[in-house]
Design a protein around this motif. Structure first.
Motif, PDB file in Angstrom:
ATOM      1  N   ALA A 184     -58.026  84.310  13.735  1.00  0.00           N
ATOM      2  CA  ALA A 184     -57.002  83.376  14.215  1.00  0.00           C
ATOM      3  C   ALA A 184     -56.573  82.426  13.100  1.00  0.00           C
ATOM      4  O   ALA A 184     -55.373  82.114  12.954  1.00  0.00           O
ATOM      5  CB  ALA A 184     -57.546  82.589  15.402  1.00  0.00           C
ATOM      6  N   PHE A 185     -57.526  81.980  12.286  1.00  0.00           N
ATOM      7  CA  PHE A 185     -57.189  81.123  11.145  1.00  0.00           C
ATOM      8  C   PHE A 185     -56.235  81.845  10.195  1.00  0.00           C
ATOM      9  O   PHE A 185     -55.272  81.259   9.690  1.00  0.00           O
ATOM     10  CB  PHE A 185     -58.451  80.726  10.383  1.00  0.00           C
ATOM     11  CG  PHE A 185     -59.261  79.616  11.000  1.00  0.00           C
ATOM     12  CD1 PHE A 185     -58.899  79.040  12.213  1.00  0.00           C
ATOM     13  CD2 PHE A 185     -60.398  79.133  10.356  1.00  0.00           C
ATOM     14  CE1 PHE A 185     -59.654  78.011  12.778  1.00  0.00           C
ATOM     15  CE2 PHE A 185     -61.150  78.102  10.902  1.00  0.00           C
ATOM     16  CZ  PHE A 185     -60.780  77.540  12.114  1.00  0.00           C
ATOM     17  N   LYS A 186     -56.500  83.121   9.942  1.00  0.00           N
ATOM     18  CA  LYS A 186     -55.656  83.882   9.009  1.00  0.00           C
ATOM     19  C   LYS A 186     -54.227  83.966   9.522  1.00  0.00           C
ATOM     20  O   LYS A 186     -53.263  83.836   8.738  1.00  0.00           O
ATOM     21  CB  LYS A 186     -56.224  85.282   8.819  1.00  0.00           C
ATOM     22  CG  LYS A 186     -55.439  86.151   7.819  1.00  0.00           C
ATOM     23  CD  LYS A 186     -55.397  85.531   6.433  1.00  0.00           C
ATOM     24  CE  LYS A 186     -54.937  86.515   5.347  1.00  0.00           C
ATOM     25  NZ  LYS A 186     -53.581  87.017   5.564  1.00  0.00           N
ATOM     26  N   ALA A 187     -54.060  84.143  10.827  1.00  0.00           N
ATOM     27  CA  ALA A 187     -52.712  84.195  11.391  1.00  0.00           C
ATOM     28  C   ALA A 187     -51.993  82.862  11.199  1.00  0.00           C
ATOM     29  O   ALA A 187     -50.798  82.823  10.860  1.00  0.00           O
ATOM     30  CB  ALA A 187     -52.790  84.546  12.877  1.00  0.00           C
ATOM     31  N   THR A 188     -52.718  81.763  11.390  1.00  0.00           N
ATOM     32  CA  THR A 188     -52.124  80.433  11.197  1.00  0.00           C
ATOM     33  C   THR A 188     -51.762  80.202   9.732  1.00  0.00           C
ATOM     34  O   THR A 188     -50.692  79.657   9.420  1.00  0.00           O
ATOM     35  CB  THR A 188     -53.105  79.347  11.672  1.00  0.00           C
ATOM     36  OG1 THR A 188     -53.389  79.549  13.058  1.00  0.00           O
ATOM     37  CG2 THR A 188     -52.528  77.956  11.465  1.00  0.00           C
ATOM     38  N   ILE A 189     -52.648  80.609   8.846  1.00  0.00           N
ATOM     39  CA  ILE A 189     -52.390  80.462   7.407  1.00  0.00           C
ATOM     40  C   ILE A 189     -51.146  81.253   7.010  1.00  0.00           C
ATOM     41  O   ILE A 189     -50.300  80.765   6.243  1.00  0.00           O
ATOM     42  CB  ILE A 189     -53.618  80.930   6.604  1.00  0.00           C
ATOM     43  CG1 ILE A 189     -54.787  79.953   6.803  1.00  0.00           C
ATOM     44  CG2 ILE A 189     -53.284  81.055   5.114  1.00  0.00           C
ATOM     45  CD1 ILE A 189     -56.110  80.488   6.314  1.00  0.00           C
ATOM     46  N   ASP A 190     -51.019  82.456   7.534  1.00  0.00           N
ATOM     47  CA  ASP A 190     -49.843  83.276   7.225  1.00  0.00           C
ATOM     48  C   ASP A 190     -48.560  82.618   7.727  1.00  0.00           C
ATOM     49  O   ASP A 190     -47.518  82.659   7.054  1.00  0.00           O
ATOM     50  CB  ASP A 190     -49.994  84.664   7.846  1.00  0.00           C
ATOM     51  CG  ASP A 190     -51.045  85.515   7.139  1.00  0.00           C
ATOM     52  OD1 ASP A 190     -51.453  85.145   6.017  1.00  0.00           O
ATOM     53  OD2 ASP A 190     -51.474  86.533   7.716  1.00  0.00           O
ATOM     54  N   GLN A 191     -48.631  82.008   8.902  1.00  0.00           N
ATOM     55  CA  GLN A 191     -47.454  81.319   9.449  1.00  0.00           C
ATOM     56  C   GLN A 191     -47.013  80.169   8.541  1.00  0.00           C
ATOM     57  O   GLN A 191     -45.821  79.898   8.403  1.00  0.00           O
ATOM     58  CB  GLN A 191     -47.769  80.775  10.846  1.00  0.00           C
ATOM     59  CG  GLN A 191     -47.900  81.837  11.925  1.00  0.00           C
ATOM     60  CD  GLN A 191     -48.426  81.270  13.237  1.00  0.00           C
ATOM     61  OE1 GLN A 191     -48.618  80.061  13.378  1.00  0.00           O
ATOM     62  NE2 GLN A 191     -48.676  82.143  14.194  1.00  0.00           N
ATOM     63  N   HIS A 192     -47.992  79.516   7.914  1.00  0.00           N
ATOM     64  CA  HIS A 192     -47.681  78.388   7.033  1.00  0.00           C
ATOM     65  C   HIS A 192     -47.423  78.815   5.587  1.00  0.00           C
ATOM     66  O   HIS A 192     -47.138  77.971   4.733  1.00  0.00           O
ATOM     67  CB  HIS A 192     -48.826  77.360   7.059  1.00  0.00           C
ATOM     68  CG  HIS A 192     -48.847  76.514   8.297  1.00  0.00           C
ATOM     69  ND1 HIS A 192     -49.403  76.946   9.488  1.00  0.00           N
ATOM     70  CD2 HIS A 192     -48.365  75.269   8.532  1.00  0.00           C
ATOM     71  CE1 HIS A 192     -49.277  75.991  10.396  1.00  0.00           C
ATOM     72  NE2 HIS A 192     -48.647  74.971   9.853  1.00  0.00           N
ATOM     73  N   GLN A 193     -47.556  80.113   5.330  1.00  0.00           N
ATOM     74  CA  GLN A 193     -47.246  80.677   4.008  1.00  0.00           C
ATOM     75  C   GLN A 193     -48.008  79.961   2.886  1.00  0.00           C
ATOM     76  O   GLN A 193     -47.433  79.529   1.885  1.00  0.00           O
ATOM     77  CB  GLN A 193     -45.737  80.629   3.750  1.00  0.00           C
ATOM     78  CG  GLN A 193     -44.932  81.446   4.754  1.00  0.00           C
ATOM     79  CD  GLN A 193     -43.433  81.383   4.500  1.00  0.00           C
ATOM     80  OE1 GLN A 193     -42.890  80.342   4.158  1.00  0.00           O
ATOM     81  NE2 GLN A 193     -42.768  82.518   4.656  1.00  0.00           N
ATOM     82  N   ALA A 194     -49.313  79.869   3.072  1.00  0.00           N
ATOM     83  CA  ALA A 194     -50.155  79.230   2.062  1.00  0.00           C
ATOM     84  C   ALA A 194     -50.227  80.088   0.803  1.00  0.00           C
ATOM     85  O   ALA A 194     -50.290  81.315   0.867  1.00  0.00           O
ATOM     86  CB  ALA A 194     -51.552  79.000   2.616  1.00  0.00           C
ATOM     87  N   ASP A 195     -50.216  79.426  -0.350  1.00  0.00           N
ATOM     88  CA  ASP A 195     -50.319  80.127  -1.633  1.00  0.00           C
ATOM     89  C   ASP A 195     -51.773  80.432  -1.999  1.00  0.00           C
ATOM     90  O   ASP A 195     -52.048  81.408  -2.701  1.00  0.00           O
ATOM     91  CB  ASP A 195     -49.701  79.260  -2.744  1.00  0.00           C
ATOM     92  CG  ASP A 195     -48.258  78.908  -2.457  1.00  0.00           C
ATOM     93  OD1 ASP A 195     -47.446  79.836  -2.334  1.00  0.00           O
ATOM     94  OD2 ASP A 195     -47.949  77.700  -2.346  1.00  0.00           O
ATOM     95  N   VAL A 196     -52.673  79.584  -1.561  1.00  0.00           N
ATOM     96  CA  VAL A 196     -54.089  79.705  -1.915  1.00  0.00           C
ATOM     97  C   VAL A 196     -54.928  79.548  -0.656  1.00  0.00           C
ATOM     98  O   VAL A 196     -54.648  78.680   0.178  1.00  0.00           O
ATOM     99  CB  VAL A 196     -54.497  78.617  -2.939  1.00  0.00           C
ATOM    100  CG1 VAL A 196     -55.997  78.671  -3.211  1.00  0.00           C
ATOM    101  CG2 VAL A 196     -53.727  78.762  -4.229  1.00  0.00           C
ATOM    102  N   ILE A 197     -55.945  80.407  -0.511  1.00  0.00           N
ATOM    103  CA  ILE A 197     -56.915  80.264   0.567  1.00  0.00           C
ATOM    104  C   ILE A 197     -58.290  80.082  -0.066  1.00  0.00           C
ATOM    105  O   ILE A 197     -58.714  80.912  -0.878  1.00  0.00           O
ATOM    106  CB  ILE A 197     -56.954  81.498   1.495  1.00  0.00           C
ATOM    107  CG1 ILE A 197     -55.577  81.784   2.097  1.00  0.00           C
ATOM    108  CG2 ILE A 197     -57.986  81.288   2.611  1.00  0.00           C
ATOM    109  CD1 ILE A 197     -55.523  83.083   2.886  1.00  0.00           C
TER     110      ILE A 197
END
Length: 300
Positions: A61-74
Protein backbone atom coordinates in the motif's frame (compact mmCIF):
# COMPACT_ATOMS: atom_id res chain seq x y z
CA UNK A 1 13.88 16.15 -5.27
CA UNK A 2 10.84 14.36 -3.91
CA UNK A 3 11.72 11.71 -1.32
CA UNK A 4 9.76 8.94 0.36
CA UNK A 5 11.04 7.54 3.65
CA UNK A 6 9.73 4.32 5.17
CA UNK A 7 10.59 3.43 8.75
CA UNK A 8 9.83 -0.23 9.46
CA UNK A 9 9.62 -0.25 13.23
CA UNK A 10 8.85 -3.19 15.48
CA UNK A 11 5.39 -1.85 16.32
CA UNK A 12 4.61 0.60 13.53
CA UNK A 13 5.52 1.27 9.92
CA UNK A 14 5.81 4.96 9.00
CA UNK A 15 5.74 6.60 5.58
CA UNK A 16 6.60 10.22 4.94
CA UNK A 17 6.87 11.91 1.55
CA UNK A 18 8.47 15.32 1.23
CA UNK A 19 9.86 17.77 -1.30
CA UNK A 20 13.50 18.57 -0.61
CA UNK A 21 14.44 21.73 -2.42
CA UNK A 22 16.30 24.94 -1.60
CA UNK A 23 17.66 23.26 1.52
CA UNK A 24 14.20 22.91 3.08
CA UNK A 25 11.73 20.11 3.82
CA UNK A 26 8.13 20.50 2.65
CA UNK A 27 6.03 17.64 3.97
CA UNK A 28 3.50 16.29 1.46
CA UNK A 29 2.21 13.13 3.10
CA UNK A 30 2.65 11.07 6.24
CA UNK A 31 0.98 8.03 7.74
CA UNK A 32 1.58 5.48 10.47
CA UNK A 33 0.29 1.90 10.42
CA UNK A 34 0.32 -0.34 13.55
CA UNK A 35 1.78 -3.44 11.88
CA UNK A 36 3.00 -5.05 15.14
CA UNK A 37 5.81 -6.89 13.40
CA UNK A 38 7.15 -8.02 16.77
CA UNK A 39 3.88 -9.59 17.87
CA UNK A 40 4.03 -12.84 19.79
CA UNK A 41 7.58 -14.11 19.33
CA UNK A 42 9.97 -11.18 19.21
CA UNK A 43 12.09 -12.68 21.98
CA UNK A 44 12.38 -15.85 19.91
CA UNK A 45 13.64 -13.74 16.98
CA UNK A 46 10.72 -14.70 14.77
CA UNK A 47 8.25 -12.69 12.69
CA UNK A 48 5.05 -14.70 12.99
CA UNK A 49 3.08 -15.38 9.75
CA UNK A 50 0.25 -12.96 10.57
CA UNK A 51 2.67 -10.10 11.27
CA UNK A 52 4.73 -10.99 8.18
CA UNK A 53 1.61 -10.74 6.01
CA UNK A 54 0.51 -7.45 7.60
CA UNK A 55 3.95 -6.00 6.96
CA UNK A 56 4.05 -6.92 3.28
CA UNK A 57 0.48 -5.70 2.69
CA UNK A 58 1.36 -2.38 4.33
CA UNK A 59 4.48 -1.98 2.19
CA UNK A 60 2.47 -2.75 -0.94
CA UNK A 61 0.00 0.00 0.00
CA UNK A 62 2.90 2.37 0.75
CA UNK A 63 4.36 1.69 -2.71
CA UNK A 64 1.07 2.62 -4.37
CA UNK A 65 0.98 5.90 -2.42
CA UNK A 66 4.61 6.64 -3.28
CA UNK A 67 3.88 6.05 -6.96
CA UNK A 68 0.91 8.43 -6.81
CA UNK A 69 3.20 11.12 -5.42
CA UNK A 70 5.89 10.37 -8.03
CA UNK A 71 8.74 10.23 -5.55
CA UNK A 72 12.25 10.35 -7.01
CA UNK A 73 13.89 8.49 -4.12
CA UNK A 74 12.63 5.78 -1.78
CA UNK A 75 14.57 5.12 1.40
CA UNK A 76 13.22 2.21 3.47
CA UNK A 77 14.97 1.17 6.67
CA UNK A 78 14.22 -1.74 8.99
CA UNK A 79 15.27 -1.88 12.61
CA UNK A 80 15.25 -4.33 15.52
CA UNK A 81 12.41 -6.70 14.62
CA UNK A 82 13.76 -7.41 11.12
CA UNK A 83 17.46 -7.33 11.90
CA UNK A 84 17.10 -9.87 14.74
CA UNK A 85 14.56 -12.18 13.11
CA UNK A 86 15.65 -15.50 11.65
CA UNK A 87 13.15 -14.89 8.85
CA UNK A 88 14.11 -11.23 8.50
CA UNK A 89 15.88 -11.79 5.18
CA UNK A 90 12.78 -13.55 3.84
CA UNK A 91 10.78 -10.45 4.74
CA UNK A 92 13.29 -8.22 2.95
CA UNK A 93 13.14 -10.47 -0.12
CA UNK A 94 9.33 -10.41 -0.26
CA UNK A 95 9.28 -6.64 0.21
CA UNK A 96 11.54 -6.36 -2.83
CA UNK A 97 8.90 -8.22 -4.83
CA UNK A 98 6.36 -5.45 -4.09
CA UNK A 99 8.85 -2.77 -5.10
CA UNK A 100 10.38 -1.75 -1.77
CA UNK A 101 14.12 -2.23 -1.31
CA UNK A 102 14.79 -2.39 2.44
CA UNK A 103 18.05 -1.50 4.14
CA UNK A 104 18.37 -3.28 7.48
CA UNK A 105 20.31 -0.83 9.62
CA UNK A 106 22.37 -1.53 12.73
CA UNK A 107 21.52 -0.17 16.16
CA UNK A 108 24.42 2.29 15.85
CA UNK A 109 23.09 3.59 12.52
CA UNK A 110 19.62 3.90 14.05
CA UNK A 111 21.01 5.93 16.96
CA UNK A 112 22.90 8.26 14.60
CA UNK A 113 19.76 8.95 12.53
CA UNK A 114 17.77 9.63 15.70
CA UNK A 115 20.35 12.14 16.87
CA UNK A 116 20.27 13.91 13.49
CA UNK A 117 16.48 14.16 13.80
CA UNK A 118 16.55 15.57 17.31
CA UNK A 119 19.31 18.05 16.43
CA UNK A 120 17.15 19.30 13.53
CA UNK A 121 14.48 20.43 16.04
CA UNK A 122 16.88 22.97 17.55
CA UNK A 123 16.33 21.63 21.09
CA UNK A 124 20.01 20.78 21.64
CA UNK A 125 21.68 23.81 23.21
CA UNK A 126 23.89 22.01 25.71
CA UNK A 127 24.90 18.41 26.34
CA UNK A 128 21.80 16.20 26.30
CA UNK A 129 20.85 12.55 26.52
CA UNK A 130 18.53 11.45 23.72
CA UNK A 131 16.32 8.39 24.27
CA UNK A 132 14.22 6.56 21.70
CA UNK A 133 12.03 3.75 23.07
CA UNK A 134 11.22 1.35 20.26
CA UNK A 135 9.39 -1.94 20.32
CA UNK A 136 12.49 -4.05 19.81
CA UNK A 137 15.32 -1.80 20.95
CA UNK A 138 15.95 1.42 22.85
CA UNK A 139 18.59 3.86 21.64
CA UNK A 140 20.56 6.26 23.81
CA UNK A 141 22.68 9.07 22.41
CA UNK A 142 24.68 11.77 24.17
CA UNK A 143 25.50 14.85 22.14
CA UNK A 144 25.66 18.61 22.05
CA UNK A 145 25.11 21.33 19.46
CA UNK A 146 28.40 20.42 17.78
CA UNK A 147 27.59 16.76 17.31
CA UNK A 148 27.30 13.26 18.66
CA UNK A 149 29.52 12.26 21.60
CA UNK A 150 28.36 8.72 22.47
CA UNK A 151 25.67 6.30 21.33
CA UNK A 152 24.43 2.79 22.00
CA UNK A 153 21.44 0.64 21.06
CA UNK A 154 20.12 -1.91 23.55
CA UNK A 155 17.70 -4.79 22.92
CA UNK A 156 15.35 -3.61 25.64
CA UNK A 157 12.46 -2.33 23.56
CA UNK A 158 8.97 -2.04 25.01
CA UNK A 159 7.58 -5.02 23.09
CA UNK A 160 10.48 -7.27 24.15
CA UNK A 161 10.16 -6.35 27.82
CA UNK A 162 6.37 -6.54 27.75
CA UNK A 163 6.34 -10.05 26.28
CA UNK A 164 8.97 -11.24 28.75
CA UNK A 165 7.87 -9.58 31.99
CA UNK A 166 4.38 -8.03 31.88
CA UNK A 167 2.27 -10.90 33.26
CA UNK A 168 -0.21 -9.19 35.60
CA UNK A 169 -2.90 -6.52 35.52
CA UNK A 170 -2.03 -4.11 36.99
CA UNK A 171 1.68 -4.80 36.81
CA UNK A 172 2.87 -6.61 39.94
CA UNK A 173 5.79 -5.53 42.06
CA UNK A 174 7.53 -8.75 41.03
CA UNK A 175 7.17 -7.99 37.31
CA UNK A 176 8.40 -4.44 37.82
CA UNK A 177 11.35 -5.63 39.91
CA UNK A 178 12.31 -8.11 37.19
CA UNK A 179 12.41 -5.30 34.62
CA UNK A 180 14.48 -3.08 36.93
CA UNK A 181 16.93 -5.95 37.40
CA UNK A 182 17.31 -6.27 33.63
CA UNK A 183 17.95 -2.53 33.34
CA UNK A 184 20.51 -2.65 36.16
CA UNK A 185 22.32 -5.49 34.39
CA UNK A 186 22.11 -3.92 30.93
CA UNK A 187 22.63 -0.19 31.21
CA UNK A 188 25.98 0.07 33.01
CA UNK A 189 27.72 1.62 30.01
CA UNK A 190 24.97 4.23 29.67
CA UNK A 191 25.35 5.25 33.31
CA UNK A 192 29.13 5.48 32.93
CA UNK A 193 28.75 7.64 29.82
CA UNK A 194 26.35 9.97 31.64
CA UNK A 195 28.78 10.25 34.56
CA UNK A 196 31.49 11.25 32.08
CA UNK A 197 29.55 13.64 29.81
CA UNK A 198 27.04 14.96 32.40
CA UNK A 199 24.02 15.59 30.15
CA UNK A 200 21.74 18.29 31.53
CA UNK A 201 18.50 17.15 29.90
CA UNK A 202 16.75 14.06 28.61
CA UNK A 203 15.20 14.45 25.15
CA UNK A 204 12.67 11.75 24.30
CA UNK A 205 12.24 11.00 20.61
CA UNK A 206 8.56 10.79 19.63
CA UNK A 207 6.72 7.54 20.45
CA UNK A 208 5.96 7.19 24.15
CA UNK A 209 7.16 10.74 24.79
CA UNK A 210 4.43 12.05 22.48
CA UNK A 211 1.95 10.11 24.59
CA UNK A 212 3.34 11.64 27.80
CA UNK A 213 3.00 15.10 26.27
CA UNK A 214 -0.59 14.48 25.15
CA UNK A 215 -1.61 13.02 28.50
CA UNK A 216 -0.07 15.93 30.37
CA UNK A 217 -1.97 18.32 28.09
CA UNK A 218 -5.47 16.89 28.59
CA UNK A 219 -5.25 14.69 25.53
CA UNK A 220 -4.04 17.36 23.11
CA UNK A 221 -1.33 16.08 20.75
CA UNK A 222 1.82 18.07 20.06
CA UNK A 223 1.03 18.95 16.44
CA UNK A 224 3.20 20.92 14.05
CA UNK A 225 5.87 21.65 16.65
CA UNK A 226 9.28 19.96 16.58
CA UNK A 227 9.93 20.10 20.33
CA UNK A 228 8.41 21.03 23.67
CA UNK A 229 9.49 20.90 27.33
CA UNK A 230 7.83 18.45 29.73
CA UNK A 231 7.62 19.20 33.43
CA UNK A 232 9.52 16.45 35.27
CA UNK A 233 7.34 16.55 38.40
CA UNK A 234 4.19 16.22 36.30
CA UNK A 235 5.77 13.41 34.30
CA UNK A 236 6.70 11.54 37.50
CA UNK A 237 3.13 11.73 38.78
CA UNK A 238 1.87 10.49 35.41
CA UNK A 239 4.41 7.67 35.36
CA UNK A 240 3.39 6.44 38.81
CA UNK A 241 -0.26 6.56 37.74
CA UNK A 242 0.43 4.57 34.56
CA UNK A 243 2.46 1.88 36.33
CA UNK A 244 -0.23 1.40 38.98
CA UNK A 245 -3.15 1.38 36.52
CA UNK A 246 -5.06 -1.50 34.99
CA UNK A 247 -5.43 -2.09 31.26
CA UNK A 248 -9.08 -1.01 31.42
CA UNK A 249 -8.16 2.23 33.18
CA UNK A 250 -5.50 3.07 30.58
CA UNK A 251 -7.95 2.48 27.73
CA UNK A 252 -9.95 5.46 29.00
CA UNK A 253 -6.98 7.81 29.49
CA UNK A 254 -7.03 10.91 27.27
CA UNK A 255 -4.08 11.15 24.91
CA UNK A 256 -3.10 7.47 25.05
CA UNK A 257 -3.46 5.74 21.69
CA UNK A 258 -4.57 2.10 21.61
CA UNK A 259 -1.21 0.82 20.36
CA UNK A 260 0.49 2.08 23.54
CA UNK A 261 -2.12 1.15 26.14
CA UNK A 262 0.08 -1.59 27.59
CA UNK A 263 3.53 -0.71 26.26
CA UNK A 264 3.30 2.73 27.89
CA UNK A 265 3.77 1.01 31.26
CA UNK A 266 7.10 -0.42 30.10
CA UNK A 267 8.04 2.95 28.61
CA UNK A 268 7.26 4.71 31.89
CA UNK A 269 9.46 2.29 33.83
CA UNK A 270 12.28 2.81 31.32
CA UNK A 271 11.98 6.60 31.31
CA UNK A 272 11.77 6.88 35.09
CA UNK A 273 14.75 4.57 35.51
CA UNK A 274 16.85 6.79 33.24
CA UNK A 275 15.78 9.95 35.07
CA UNK A 276 16.58 8.31 38.42
CA UNK A 277 20.01 6.98 37.48
CA UNK A 278 21.47 9.68 35.23
CA UNK A 279 20.71 12.81 37.24
CA UNK A 280 19.37 14.88 34.34
CA UNK A 281 17.35 17.89 35.48
CA UNK A 282 15.13 18.63 32.46
CA UNK A 283 12.87 16.68 30.13
CA UNK A 284 11.91 17.49 26.53
CA UNK A 285 9.91 15.91 23.73
CA UNK A 286 11.26 15.79 20.18
CA UNK A 287 8.52 15.01 17.69
CA UNK A 288 11.27 14.23 15.18
CA UNK A 289 12.50 10.64 15.23
CA UNK A 290 14.27 8.08 13.02
CA UNK A 291 12.31 8.79 9.85
CA UNK A 292 12.99 12.52 10.11
CA UNK A 293 16.66 11.82 10.67
CA UNK A 294 16.74 9.80 7.47
CA UNK A 295 14.89 12.56 5.62
CA UNK A 296 17.37 15.17 6.81
CA UNK A 297 20.28 12.92 5.77
CA UNK A 298 18.82 12.96 2.24
CA UNK A 299 18.53 16.73 2.43
CA UNK A 300 22.25 16.96 3.15
Amino acid sequence: MRAAVIDLGTNTFHLIIADLSDGTVRMLYKTTVPVLLGQGRINENMIIPEAFERGIKTLSAFKATIDQHQADVIKATATSAVRSAINGQAFVDEARDVGIEIEVITGDQEAAYIFDAVRATGVIKDTVLVMDIGGGSTEFIIGDAKGLLWKKSYNIGAARLMQAYFHSDPMSDADRSAIITVLDETLGELKSACTHYKPKALVGSAGAFESYAAMLNNGEEAKDIPTMPLDIASYRALSAHLIASTHAQRVDMKGLISLRVDMIVIAAILTSYVLDTTGVQALHLSTYDLKMGILHSLLK
